[in-house]
Every structure is written in structure tokens, then in C-alpha cells.
Design a protein around this motif. Structure first.
Motif, PDB file in Angstrom:
ATOM      1  N   HIS A 157       0.806  -1.229   0.000  1.00 21.05           N
ATOM      2  CA  HIS A 157       0.000   0.000   0.000  1.00 21.05           C
ATOM      3  C   HIS A 157       0.835   1.274   0.000  1.00 21.05           C
ATOM      4  CE1 HIS A 157      -3.451  -2.532   0.631  1.00 21.05           C
ATOM      5  NE2 HIS A 157      -2.818  -3.095   1.643  1.00 21.05           N
ATOM      6  N   GLY A 158       2.088   1.206   0.444  1.00 19.16           N
ATOM      7  CA  GLY A 158       2.913   2.397   0.460  1.00 19.16           C
ATOM      8  C   GLY A 158       3.976   2.357   1.534  1.00 19.16           C
ATOM      9  N   LEU A 159       4.482   3.521   1.862  1.00 21.98           N
ATOM     10  CA  LEU A 159       5.554   3.686   2.834  1.00 21.98           C
ATOM     11  C   LEU A 159       4.971   4.175   4.150  1.00 21.98           C
ATOM     12  CD1 LEU A 159       8.677   3.851   3.382  1.00 21.98           C
ATOM     13  CD2 LEU A 159       8.506   6.245   2.672  1.00 21.98           C
ATOM     14  N   ALA A 160       5.477   3.645   5.246  1.00 19.01           N
ATOM     15  CA  ALA A 160       5.064   4.098   6.572  1.00 19.01           C
ATOM     16  C   ALA A 160       6.311   4.390   7.389  1.00 19.01           C
ATOM     17  CB  ALA A 160       4.207   3.046   7.268  1.00 19.01           C
TER      18      ALA A 160
ATOM     19  N   ARG B  45       1.800   7.442   7.146  1.00 19.49           N
ATOM     20  CA  ARG B  45       1.673   6.505   6.032  1.00 19.49           C
ATOM     21  C   ARG B  45       1.501   7.310   4.750  1.00 19.49           C
ATOM     22  NH1 ARG B  45       1.310   1.934   4.156  1.00 19.49           N
ATOM     23  NH2 ARG B  45       1.417   0.637   5.986  1.00 19.49           N
ATOM     24  N   VAL B  46       2.268   6.943   3.746  1.00 18.33           N
ATOM     25  CA  VAL B  46       2.180   7.577   2.439  1.00 18.33           C
ATOM     26  C   VAL B  46       1.743   6.515   1.435  1.00 18.33           C
ATOM     27  CG1 VAL B  46       3.387   8.857   0.647  1.00 18.33           C
ATOM     28  CG2 VAL B  46       4.050   9.157   3.036  1.00 18.33           C
TER      29      VAL B  46
ATOM     30  N   ALA C  38      21.474   8.203   4.066  1.00 19.59           N
ATOM     31  CA  ALA C  38      20.771   9.194   3.249  1.00 19.59           C
ATOM     32  C   ALA C  38      19.394   9.445   3.854  1.00 19.59           C
ATOM     33  CB  ALA C  38      20.624   8.695   1.813  1.00 19.59           C
ATOM     34  N   THR C  39      18.819  10.590   3.522  1.00 19.03           N
ATOM     35  CA  THR C  39      17.449  10.912   3.919  1.00 19.03           C
ATOM     36  C   THR C  39      16.581  10.842   2.672  1.00 19.03           C
ATOM     37  OG1 THR C  39      18.166  12.339   5.734  1.00 19.03           O
ATOM     38  CG2 THR C  39      15.951  12.712   4.868  1.00 19.03           C
ATOM     39  N   LEU C  40      15.536  10.037   2.755  1.00 18.39           N
ATOM     40  CA  LEU C  40      14.575   9.927   1.660  1.00 18.39           C
ATOM     41  C   LEU C  40      13.446  10.908   1.930  1.00 18.39           C
ATOM     42  CD1 LEU C  40      13.521   8.399  -0.889  1.00 18.39           C
ATOM     43  CD2 LEU C  40      12.264   6.944   0.712  1.00 18.39           C
ATOM     44  N   VAL C  41      13.159  11.772   0.969  1.00 21.03           N
ATOM     45  CA  VAL C  41      12.067  12.730   1.088  1.00 21.03           C
ATOM     46  C   VAL C  41      11.011  12.347   0.054  1.00 21.03           C
ATOM     47  CG1 VAL C  41      11.384  15.148   1.049  1.00 21.03           C
ATOM     48  CG2 VAL C  41      13.682  14.526   1.805  1.00 21.03           C
ATOM     49  N   VAL C  42       9.809  12.049   0.551  1.00 22.07           N
ATOM     50  CA  VAL C  42       8.693  11.648  -0.297  1.00 22.07           C
ATOM     51  C   VAL C  42       7.730  12.823  -0.357  1.00 22.07           C
ATOM     52  CG1 VAL C  42       6.835   9.981  -0.625  1.00 22.07           C
ATOM     53  CG2 VAL C  42       8.967   9.258   0.475  1.00 22.07           C
TER      54      VAL C  42
ATOM     55  N   GLY D  25      -1.240  17.190  -2.001  1.00 20.02           N
ATOM     56  CA  GLY D  25      -2.093  17.606  -0.897  1.00 20.02           C
ATOM     57  C   GLY D  25      -1.679  18.890  -0.235  1.00 20.02           C
ATOM     58  N   THR D  26      -1.587  18.847   1.069  1.00 16.30           N
ATOM     59  CA  THR D  26      -1.510  20.024   1.923  1.00 16.30           C
ATOM     60  C   THR D  26      -0.146  20.691   1.897  1.00 16.30           C
ATOM     61  OG1 THR D  26      -0.784  18.758   3.834  1.00 16.30           O
ATOM     62  CG2 THR D  26      -3.154  18.904   3.459  1.00 16.30           C
ATOM     63  N   ALA D  27      -0.029  21.730   2.720  1.00 16.53           N
ATOM     64  CA  ALA D  27       1.232  22.453   2.837  1.00 16.53           C
ATOM     65  C   ALA D  27       2.328  21.570   3.426  1.00 16.53           C
ATOM     66  CB  ALA D  27       1.043  23.692   3.695  1.00 16.53           C
ATOM     67  N   HIS D  28       1.946  20.621   4.254  1.00 17.40           N
ATOM     68  CA  HIS D  28       2.907  19.691   4.841  1.00 17.40           C
ATOM     69  C   HIS D  28       2.931  18.426   3.996  1.00 17.40           C
ATOM     70  CE1 HIS D  28       3.084  22.342   8.249  1.00 17.40           C
ATOM     71  NE2 HIS D  28       1.768  22.307   8.325  1.00 17.40           N
ATOM     72  N   SER D  29       3.350  18.601   2.751  1.00 17.66           N
ATOM     73  CA  SER D  29       3.198  17.522   1.789  1.00 17.66           C
ATOM     74  C   SER D  29       4.488  16.763   1.521  1.00 17.66           C
ATOM     75  CB  SER D  29       2.643  18.078   0.482  1.00 17.66           C
ATOM     76  OG  SER D  29       3.530  19.041  -0.037  1.00 17.66           O
ATOM     77  N   ALA D  30       5.380  16.706   2.488  1.00 24.93           N
ATOM     78  CA  ALA D  30       6.604  15.929   2.325  1.00 24.93           C
ATOM     79  C   ALA D  30       6.834  15.119   3.596  1.00 24.93           C
ATOM     80  CB  ALA D  30       7.792  16.833   2.044  1.00 24.93           C
ATOM     81  N   VAL D  31       7.249  13.898   3.405  1.00 26.07           N
ATOM     82  CA  VAL D  31       7.583  13.010   4.513  1.00 26.07           C
ATOM     83  C   VAL D  31       9.049  12.639   4.347  1.00 26.07           C
ATOM     84  CG1 VAL D  31       7.135  10.773   5.578  1.00 26.07           C
ATOM     85  CG2 VAL D  31       5.242  12.116   4.658  1.00 26.07           C
ATOM     86  N   ALA D  32       9.837  12.871   5.389  1.00 22.42           N
ATOM     87  CA  ALA D  32      11.263  12.557   5.341  1.00 22.42           C
ATOM     88  C   ALA D  32      11.547  11.359   6.236  1.00 22.42           C
ATOM     89  CB  ALA D  32      12.087  13.753   5.788  1.00 22.42           C
ATOM     90  N   VAL D  33      12.348  10.453   5.720  1.00 28.66           N
ATOM     91  CA  VAL D  33      12.830   9.311   6.503  1.00 28.66           C
ATOM     92  C   VAL D  33      14.328   9.536   6.680  1.00 28.66           C
ATOM     93  CG1 VAL D  33      12.907   6.817   6.722  1.00 28.66           C
ATOM     94  CG2 VAL D  33      11.115   7.880   5.339  1.00 28.66           C
TER      95      VAL D  33
END
Length: 174
Positions: A96-99, A111-112, A134-138, A142-150
Motif C-alpha cells: 500500500h505504500g511507505l510508513a 503513512r504515504v 541518506a534521507t529519503l524525502v517523499v 495535498g496540503t502544505a505539509h506535503s513531504a515526509v522525510a525518513v
């Protein structure tokens, strides 16, 4: 990735994957600096106030004492917190995606879904490159907070995740 080639193999078990042990120092360094630098400023301010009275200590000794009294405990707390943040950060990729899961007391799970992924970035600072991290940025729709960094993934895992999620984007576009 070549068109038509299969995405790289990534373990799609529902298990949570911890960060590599070599990332522990970067978590600790980040929180030590985050708490220690403001602590130095507060310690200097406390030292200036105590030193301006001039009753017990000379001005430089009062500033040094203020830094030790305020910044050292804050830096030690930041070190402890950094180790805890490292210990309680994990990621998972499934069908389903990345969590991403972070925290113990205040847990946050993000969850993305692959259908929301717009594009992917990999960031590598000098300390990360030295440790093969490394840092993965997904970036998502959507919203203003539309990036998820791992943060502080193994560099090979970050690239494989990027390629796997990117292949899903390419597949959805067809």
C-alpha cells in the motif's frame, strides 16, 4: 531505471525496519546541538547577569559557570533524547505504500500511499555520506505539509525505496 525493467527488490514483509546502527551518532548529534546551543546562549545570559553583580565571581568565571550549569545538562538531555529517537524510529514498505513510525511516549506514524506520491528526493549531507546514509524525502499530493522525510536510512535502502516508489508512480501514469 530503464523503462520496462523490474523495480529493485525490497522486502515487502509487514515488518518494521529499524535504522542502521551507524545512524545513532547523527541522531544524538542533532539533538545535542538542538538543546546545547540554546543552552550556551542561556548560560551566557545567566553568567552576564551573575557577573554584572560582581559579588562572588569574576565576569569570565560567571559566564563559564552559567554555561556549565545550563548548557551541560541540556546537552546531556539532548544526547539521551537522540539515542531514544534513534531507537524508536522505523520504516516499512508494503503493497500500500511507505510508513514511518517515530517516538515511544508520543508515537507518530505517517503513512504515504503510493497513489499520493508525487516525486522523491534523496538528500545526503557530509556526515551522512561518510556513514553511507541518506534521507529519503517523499513529496505527496495535498496540503502544505506535503513531504515526509525518513532520516538516516542506509543509502542503499534509500535508493531502493526511491526506485520502488518511483516505479509505482511510473506504473500509475500508464
Amino acid at each position: 531505471m530503464n523503462p520496462g525493467s523490474a523495480p529493485p527488490a525490497i522486502d515487502l514483509r509487514p515488518d518494521w525496519h529499524p535504522l542502521p546502527a551507524r545512524a545513532r551518532a547523527l541522531f544524538a548529534l542533532g539533538t545535542v546541538l538542538g538543546f546545547g546551543l540554546p543552552g550556551i546562549g542561556a548560560g551566557v545570559a545567566l553568567g552576564v547577569i551573575a557577573g554584572s553583580r560582581g559579588e562572588l565571581l569574576s565576569f569570565p568565571a560567571a559566564i563559564a559557570g552559567g554555561i556549565v550549569v545550563v548548557a551541560l545538562p541540556l546537552a546531556l538531555f539532548g544526547l539521551w533524547l537522540g539515542f531514544k529517537r534513534f531507537r524508536y524510529t522505523a520504516w516499512r514498505l508494503d503493497a500500500h505504500g511507505l510508513a514511518v513510525r517515530q517516538g515511544r511516549l508520543w508515537q507518530r506514524e505517517t503513512r504515504v500511499p503510493t497513489t499520493r506520491v508525487q516525486h522523491l528526493d534523496i538528500k545526503r549531507g557530509p556526515l551522512q555520506r561518510r556513514r553511507h546514509l541518506a534521507t529519503l524525502v517523499v513529496h505527496t499530493a495535498g496540503t502544505a505539509h506535503s513531504a515526509v522525510a525518513v532520516p538516516h536510512l542506509d543509502a542503499d535502502d534509500a535508493e531502493a525505496l526511491r526506485d520502488r516508489l518511483g516505479a509505482q508512480i511510473d506504473h500509475d501514469d500508464e
